[in-house]
Enzyme design. Structure first.
Site, PDB file in Angstrom:
ATOM      1  N   SER A  89       3.333  -1.924  10.383  1.00  0.00           N
ATOM      2  CA  SER A  89       4.787  -2.003  10.564  1.00  0.00           C
ATOM      3  C   SER A  89       5.377  -3.362  10.188  1.00  0.00           C
ATOM      4  CB  SER A  89       5.184  -1.621  11.999  1.00  0.00           C
ATOM      5  OG  SER A  89       4.848  -0.268  12.243  1.00  0.00           O
ATOM      6  N   GLU A  99      -6.691   5.021   7.788  1.00  0.00           N
ATOM      7  CA  GLU A  99      -6.426   6.441   7.483  1.00  0.00           C
ATOM      8  C   GLU A  99      -7.632   7.075   6.801  1.00  0.00           C
ATOM      9  OE1 GLU A  99      -2.740   5.717   5.456  1.00  0.00           O
ATOM     10  OE2 GLU A  99      -1.797   5.200   7.371  1.00  0.00           O
ATOM     11  N   HIS A 145      -9.519   1.620   4.821  1.00  0.00           N
ATOM     12  CA  HIS A 145      -8.228   1.729   5.526  1.00  0.00           C
ATOM     13  C   HIS A 145      -8.399   2.682   6.709  1.00  0.00           C
ATOM     14  CE1 HIS A 145      -4.096   2.793   6.421  1.00  0.00           C
ATOM     15  NE2 HIS A 145      -3.750   1.665   5.825  1.00  0.00           N
ATOM     16  N   GLY A 162       2.503   2.458  10.770  1.00  0.00           N
ATOM     17  CA  GLY A 162       3.477   3.543  10.612  1.00  0.00           C
ATOM     18  C   GLY A 162       4.198   3.909  11.895  1.00  0.00           C
ATOM     19  N   GLU A 221      -5.499  -4.633  10.701  1.00  0.00           N
ATOM     20  CA  GLU A 221      -4.423  -3.664  10.902  1.00  0.00           C
ATOM     21  C   GLU A 221      -4.677  -2.889  12.190  1.00  0.00           C
ATOM     22  OE1 GLU A 221      -2.400  -2.465   6.984  1.00  0.00           O
ATOM     23  OE2 GLU A 221      -4.250  -1.335   7.072  1.00  0.00           O
ATOM     24  N   ASN A 234       0.859  -1.192   0.000  1.00  0.00           N
ATOM     25  CA  ASN A 234       0.000   0.000   0.000  1.00  0.00           C
ATOM     26  C   ASN A 234       0.891   1.236   0.000  1.00  0.00           C
ATOM     27  OD1 ASN A 234      -1.818   2.045   0.496  1.00  0.00           O
ATOM     28  ND2 ASN A 234      -2.233   1.441   2.624  1.00  0.00           N
ATOM     29  N   TRP A 235       0.968   1.882  -1.155  1.00  0.00           N
ATOM     30  CA  TRP A 235       1.895   3.019  -1.283  1.00  0.00           C
ATOM     31  C   TRP A 235       1.338   4.317  -0.705  1.00  0.00           C
ATOM     32  CZ3 TRP A 235       3.927   2.201  -6.992  1.00  0.00           C
ATOM     33  CH2 TRP A 235       4.797   1.108  -6.996  1.00  0.00           C
ATOM     34  N   LYS A 236       0.083   4.329  -0.346  1.00  0.00           N
ATOM     35  CA  LYS A 236      -0.542   5.545   0.213  1.00  0.00           C
ATOM     36  C   LYS A 236      -0.271   6.737  -0.715  1.00  0.00           C
ATOM     37  CE  LYS A 236      -0.037   3.390   4.677  1.00  0.00           C
ATOM     38  NZ  LYS A 236       0.065   3.494   6.111  1.00  0.00           N
ATOM     39  N   GLY A 296       2.914  -1.051   4.280  1.00  0.00           N
ATOM     40  CA  GLY A 296       2.958   0.368   3.917  1.00  0.00           C
ATOM     41  C   GLY A 296       4.402   0.786   3.664  1.00  0.00           C
ATOM     42  N   GLY A 297       5.024   1.369   4.679  1.00  0.00           N
ATOM     43  CA  GLY A 297       6.374   1.936   4.549  1.00  0.00           C
ATOM     44  C   GLY A 297       7.386   1.028   3.869  1.00  0.00           C
TER      45      GLY A 297
HETATM   46  P1  PGA Z   1       2.847   0.459   7.614  1.00  0.00           P
HETATM   47  O1  PGA Z   1       1.401   0.680   6.954  1.00  0.00           O
HETATM   48  O2  PGA Z   1       3.391  -0.841   7.087  1.00  0.00           O
HETATM   49  O3  PGA Z   1       3.668   1.631   7.169  1.00  0.00           O
HETATM   50  O4  PGA Z   1       2.649   0.402   9.088  1.00  0.00           O
HETATM   51  C1  PGA Z   1       0.511  -0.391   6.774  1.00  0.00           C
HETATM   52  C2  PGA Z   1      -0.794   0.096   6.205  1.00  0.00           C
HETATM   53  O5  PGA Z   1      -1.247   1.177   6.603  1.00  0.00           O
HETATM   54  O6  PGA Z   1      -1.430  -0.567   5.360  1.00  0.00           O
END
Ligand code: PGA
Length: 262
Positions: free
Chosen positions: A218, A102, A100, A178, A172, A13-15, A239-240
């Site tokens: 994470s 966010e 998600h 994050g 999640e 997930n590149w956001k 994500g990251g």
């Molecule tokens: P993260 O994000 O790996 O940076 O914690 C995961 C996500 O939000 O899907």
């Protein structure tokens, strides 16, 4: 689209990251790195909307699939700024993230809007990845399972047995996204196990034993193996660590290794 839970499902997930140029560079490099692994993992990238069509050209002959980070539940019309399921299909998506944390936090998504989006995705043959998870406060108060139960009940409201087979879930925990703080494999498995049992209770084990349930929060190369060794964890939503080809590739390798040892 690949909904087999016999191999790990690795999603990036590149956001709100990467221009089209950067996204294409990543896809080219990933293609070079993964071709041998194609049958051993399902790999899906979730770029920003603007990069979808361009990236698809690079993924045409690749084992890597593509998804979008959101959609709107209406078919078309006066909804400025929104994007429809047909537009995503047209751009080459097979998957779509829905709900998600966010989006829930910054854009007011509710379980009801998540449900409408899931239904729309399914009618367009997009596989929805429904994201659920508790906050730190909820975990501390011992309300994790209650929260997950409500999100499942309302998010999947009205779906039938055939539809449930086409859903992917992503657990999640919000406190792990994050933050660098990952749920332990045992913490994650406890919730995954609950989710699988709940699905079986509502839709029958024969319809839900193969549903893919991802962990996200994470995830990095160093913790992928131990998470994927857990019985009810079928993959990861990253994500990251999905922003760099090297770490994403390492996660894929670790996941395949763990799955082989299960
Ligand atoms: P993260 O994000 O790996 O940076 O914690 C995961 C996500 O939000 O899907």
């Amino acid at each position: 689209m690949d909904l087999s839970s016999n191999k790990p499902f690795i999603a990036g997930n590149w956001k709100m990251n990467k221009t089209t140029h950067e996204a294409v560079e990543f896809a080219e490099a990933l293609n070079d790195a993964v071709s041998i692994e194609e049958i051993e993992a399902t790999i899906v990238l979730f770029p920003a909307f603007t990069a979808l069509s361009e990236i698809k050209k690079n993924l045409e002959k690749s084992p890597v699939f593509m998804g979008a980070q959101d959609l709107f539940w209406e078919e078309k019309g006066a909804f400025t700024g929104e994007i429809s399921a047909s537009m995503l299909k047209d751009a080459g998506c097979d998957y779509v993230l829905i709900g998600h944390s966010e989006r829930r936090k910054y854009f007011g998504e509710s379980n009801e809007s998540v449900n409408k989006k899931i239904r729309k995705a399914l009618t367009h043959n997009l596989s929805p990845v429904m994201c659920i998870g508790e906050s730190l406060e909820e975990r501390k108060k011992g309300e994790t399972i209650k929260k997950i139960e409500t999100q499942l009940k309302d998010g999947l409201n009205g779906l039938g047995k055939d539809e449930i087979k086409r859903i992917i879930l992503a657990y999640e925990p919000i406190w792990a996204i994050g933050t660098g703080e990952t749920a332990t494999p045992a913490q994650a498995e406890e919730v995954h196990h609950f989710i699988r049992n709940k699905l079986a209770e509502n839709y029958g084990n024969e319809n839900t034993s193969c549903v893919i349930i991802l962990y996200g929060g994470s995830v990095k190369p160093a913790n992928t193996f131990s998470l994927l060794k857990e019985k009810d964890i079928n993959g990861v939503l990253v994500g990251g660590a999905s922003l760099k080809v090297d770490s994403f590739k390492e996660i894929i390798t670790e996941a395949i290794k763990a799955y082989k040892e299960r």
